[in-house]
Design a protein around this motif. Structure first.
Motif, PDB file in Angstrom:
ATOM      1  N   VAL A  47      48.049-128.136   6.541  1.00  0.00           N
ATOM      2  CA  VAL A  47      46.205-128.385   7.220  1.00  0.00           C
ATOM      3  C   VAL A  47      46.017-130.041   6.227  1.00  0.00           C
ATOM      4  CG1 VAL A  47      44.262-128.179   6.167  1.00  0.00           C
ATOM      5  CG2 VAL A  47      45.924-125.760   6.839  1.00  0.00           C
ATOM      6  N   GLU A  48      46.172-130.939   7.306  1.00  0.00           N
ATOM      7  CA  GLU A  48      46.519-132.385   5.965  1.00  0.00           C
ATOM      8  C   GLU A  48      45.281-132.670   6.303  1.00  0.00           C
ATOM      9  OE1 GLU A  48      49.100-134.981   8.799  1.00  0.00           O
ATOM     10  OE2 GLU A  48      47.590-136.294   8.549  1.00  0.00           O
TER      11      GLU A  48
ATOM     12  N   LYS B 257      39.859-121.265   0.512  1.00  0.00           N
ATOM     13  CA  LYS B 257      38.991-121.219   1.457  1.00  0.00           C
ATOM     14  C   LYS B 257      39.635-122.001   2.570  1.00  0.00           C
ATOM     15  CE  LYS B 257      34.853-122.702  -0.490  1.00  0.00           C
ATOM     16  NZ  LYS B 257      33.352-123.753  -0.595  1.00  0.00           N
ATOM     17  N   LEU B 258      40.137-123.292   2.393  1.00  0.00           N
ATOM     18  CA  LEU B 258      41.715-123.509   2.989  1.00  0.00           C
ATOM     19  C   LEU B 258      41.895-121.953   4.147  1.00  0.00           C
ATOM     20  CD1 LEU B 258      41.927-126.638   2.619  1.00  0.00           C
ATOM     21  CD2 LEU B 258      40.598-126.014   4.161  1.00  0.00           C
ATOM     22  N   LEU B 259      43.110-121.685   3.109  1.00  0.00           N
ATOM     23  CA  LEU B 259      43.904-120.329   3.197  1.00  0.00           C
ATOM     24  C   LEU B 259      43.212-119.091   3.830  1.00  0.00           C
ATOM     25  CD1 LEU B 259      46.098-120.372   0.438  1.00  0.00           C
ATOM     26  CD2 LEU B 259      47.116-121.105   2.157  1.00  0.00           C
ATOM     27  N   LYS B 260      42.080-118.822   3.456  1.00  0.00           N
ATOM     28  CA  LYS B 260      41.142-117.874   3.759  1.00  0.00           C
ATOM     29  C   LYS B 260      40.958-117.934   5.177  1.00  0.00           C
ATOM     30  CE  LYS B 260      36.815-115.151   4.118  1.00  0.00           C
ATOM     31  NZ  LYS B 260      36.823-115.242   5.591  1.00  0.00           N
TER      32      LYS B 260
ATOM     33  N   ILE C  33      55.510-126.623  14.096  1.00  0.00           N
ATOM     34  CA  ILE C  33      54.684-127.403  12.680  1.00  0.00           C
ATOM     35  C   ILE C  33      52.807-127.389  13.473  1.00  0.00           C
ATOM     36  CG2 ILE C  33      53.881-128.158  10.948  1.00  0.00           C
ATOM     37  CD1 ILE C  33      56.397-128.694   9.979  1.00  0.00           C
ATOM     38  N   ASP C  34      52.628-126.675  13.890  1.00  0.00           N
ATOM     39  CA  ASP C  34      50.835-126.567  13.979  1.00  0.00           C
ATOM     40  C   ASP C  34      50.450-127.536  12.865  1.00  0.00           C
ATOM     41  OD1 ASP C  34      48.636-126.502  15.175  1.00  0.00           O
ATOM     42  OD2 ASP C  34      48.218-124.256  15.227  1.00  0.00           O
ATOM     43  N   THR C  35      49.243-128.646  12.982  1.00  0.00           N
ATOM     44  CA  THR C  35      48.737-129.975  12.042  1.00  0.00           C
ATOM     45  C   THR C  35      47.584-129.830  12.715  1.00  0.00           C
ATOM     46  OG1 THR C  35      51.068-131.280  11.842  1.00  0.00           O
ATOM     47  CG2 THR C  35      48.407-131.993  11.007  1.00  0.00           C
ATOM     48  N   MET C  36      46.765-129.457  11.156  1.00  0.00           N
ATOM     49  CA  MET C  36      45.569-130.002  11.538  1.00  0.00           C
ATOM     50  C   MET C  36      44.973-130.175  10.639  1.00  0.00           C
ATOM     51  SD  MET C  36      44.539-125.310  11.097  1.00  0.00           S
ATOM     52  CE  MET C  36      45.944-125.216  12.642  1.00  0.00           C
ATOM     53  N   LYS C  37      43.562-130.453  10.536  1.00  0.00           N
ATOM     54  CA  LYS C  37      42.247-130.756   9.469  1.00  0.00           C
ATOM     55  C   LYS C  37      41.472-130.040   9.107  1.00  0.00           C
ATOM     56  CE  LYS C  37      43.801-135.666  10.951  1.00  0.00           C
ATOM     57  NZ  LYS C  37      44.423-136.245   9.126  1.00  0.00           N
TER      58      LYS C  37
ATOM     59  N   ASP D 188      38.463-128.968  11.115  1.00  0.00           N
ATOM     60  CA  ASP D 188      39.380-127.820  12.546  1.00  0.00           C
ATOM     61  C   ASP D 188      38.868-126.508  12.210  1.00  0.00           C
ATOM     62  OD1 ASP D 188      39.603-130.344  13.610  1.00  0.00           O
ATOM     63  OD2 ASP D 188      42.071-130.005  12.870  1.00  0.00           O
ATOM     64  N   LEU D 189      39.361-126.459  10.696  1.00  0.00           N
ATOM     65  CA  LEU D 189      38.688-124.376  10.098  1.00  0.00           C
ATOM     66  C   LEU D 189      37.344-124.597   9.372  1.00  0.00           C
ATOM     67  CD1 LEU D 189      42.573-124.544   8.228  1.00  0.00           C
ATOM     68  CD2 LEU D 189      41.680-123.267  10.340  1.00  0.00           C
ATOM     69  N   GLY D 190      36.569-125.868   9.462  1.00  0.00           N
ATOM     70  CA  GLY D 190      34.809-126.253   9.675  1.00  0.00           C
ATOM     71  C   GLY D 190      35.120-125.747   7.571  1.00  0.00           C
ATOM     72  N   ILE D 191      36.072-126.583   6.905  1.00  0.00           N
ATOM     73  CA  ILE D 191      35.838-126.165   5.683  1.00  0.00           C
ATOM     74  C   ILE D 191      35.495-127.879   5.116  1.00  0.00           C
ATOM     75  CG2 ILE D 191      37.212-125.523   3.711  1.00  0.00           C
ATOM     76  CD1 ILE D 191      36.445-123.436   5.154  1.00  0.00           C
TER      77      ILE D 191
END
Ligand code: AMP
Length: 255
Positions: free
Chosen positions: A86-87, A99-102, A205-209, A212-215
């Motif tokens: 999560v970049e 919150k991001l890990l949740k 490795i899946d990369t997101m921001k 993208d996770l709504g946080i």
């Protein structure tokens, strides 16, 4: 069962940490960075559970600057199956990390999340318990031993966690899904072998921001100042035991 292991990129434990000239934080430019040692223990424990047949997949997740991908690669070389990055360049505090890990856990649905008991950079020791609270899952913190327990018919599997407490050892039984945080005595992490380092290059490795996770990872705490610990005064040599005793009587102070 999937196991999620959050791995943090921190200043290497062998590096002497220096405070930035403006007192705004610690210097990380040009400094060797490595995986937080407690997270290596978490990865090792997840691999041992997989080797025993108690887990099917290990996902290493790291949050932060693009170079966190290197930390994930280390986890993959040890034996994790895939990574999630999560970049963000934002300063990440434990609540934002939790919150991001949740959000990642909601997507991946792991049976177990193993975190380090603390990150050695800021010693917060907060992320595991915050994540347990956000998910509403039971937690076994500061684990020095864990064992998966098979559930009776109709009930899910559980996990017993032995924790080091002031008076000795405490063992708690948790139902899964659960959160565990690792203490030093849990295991001794393996070194990645050269073939496994090569194999890790091909693992995904899946990369997101965070968006993208709504946080929104914006910090809630403001760091006012970071200072070096006071310098120790130089020692003194004494010529005799009598002089030592005299100095202890007249000069030594209880701090
Ligand atoms: P802390 O609460 O900051 O002391 O960190 C405790 C644990 O949370 C670490 O050992 C990691 O397992 C996890 N963690 C904290 N920050 C991060 C991050 N930026 N990326 C991945 N995992 C993290």
């Amino acid at each position: 069962m999937k196991i999620l292991v959050p791995v943090k990129r921190v200043v290497d434990y062998n590096v002497k940490v220096r405070v930035k000239a403006d007192g705004s934080g610690i210097e990380t430019a040009g400094v060797k960075m490595s995986m937080n040692p407690f997270d290596e223990i978490a990865i090792e424990e997840a691999i041992r559970l997989k080797e025993k047949g108690a887990a099917t997949e290990i996902i290493a997740v790291s949050l932060g600057v693009p170079q966190c991908a290197e930390t994930i690669r280390t986890a993959l070389a040890m034996g994790a199956d895939r990574g999630i990055l999560v970049e963000t360049d934002a300063e990440l505090q434990p609540l934002a990390v939790a919150k991001l890990l949740k959000a990642v856990a909601d997507k991946e649905q792991p049976g177990l999340i193993i975190l380090g008991k603390q990150a050695i950079d800021d010693d917060m020791s907060a992320t595991g318990p915050m994540l347990a609270a956000l998910l509403g899952w039971p937690q076994g913190t500061f684990a020095s031993k864990i064992a998966i327990t098979k559930g009776e018919a109709g009930s899910g599997d559980g996990i017993t966690v032995t924790r080091e407490v002031d008076g000795g050892l405490e063992t708690v039984a948790l139902t899964m899904p659960a959160i565990v945080t690792t203490d030093l005595r849990l295991n001794e992490p393996r070194y990645a072998s050269l073939p496994n380092i090569m194999k890790a290059r091909k693992k995904p490795i899946d990369t997101m921001k965070p968006a993208d996770l709504g946080i929104d990872p914006a910090p809630r705490l403001k760091v006012l100042k970071v200072v070096e610990p006071p310098k120790r005064k130089a020692g003194q040599k004494v010529a005799s035991v009598a002089e030592l005793v005299a100095k202890l009587r007249t000069e030594a102070k209880v701090i």
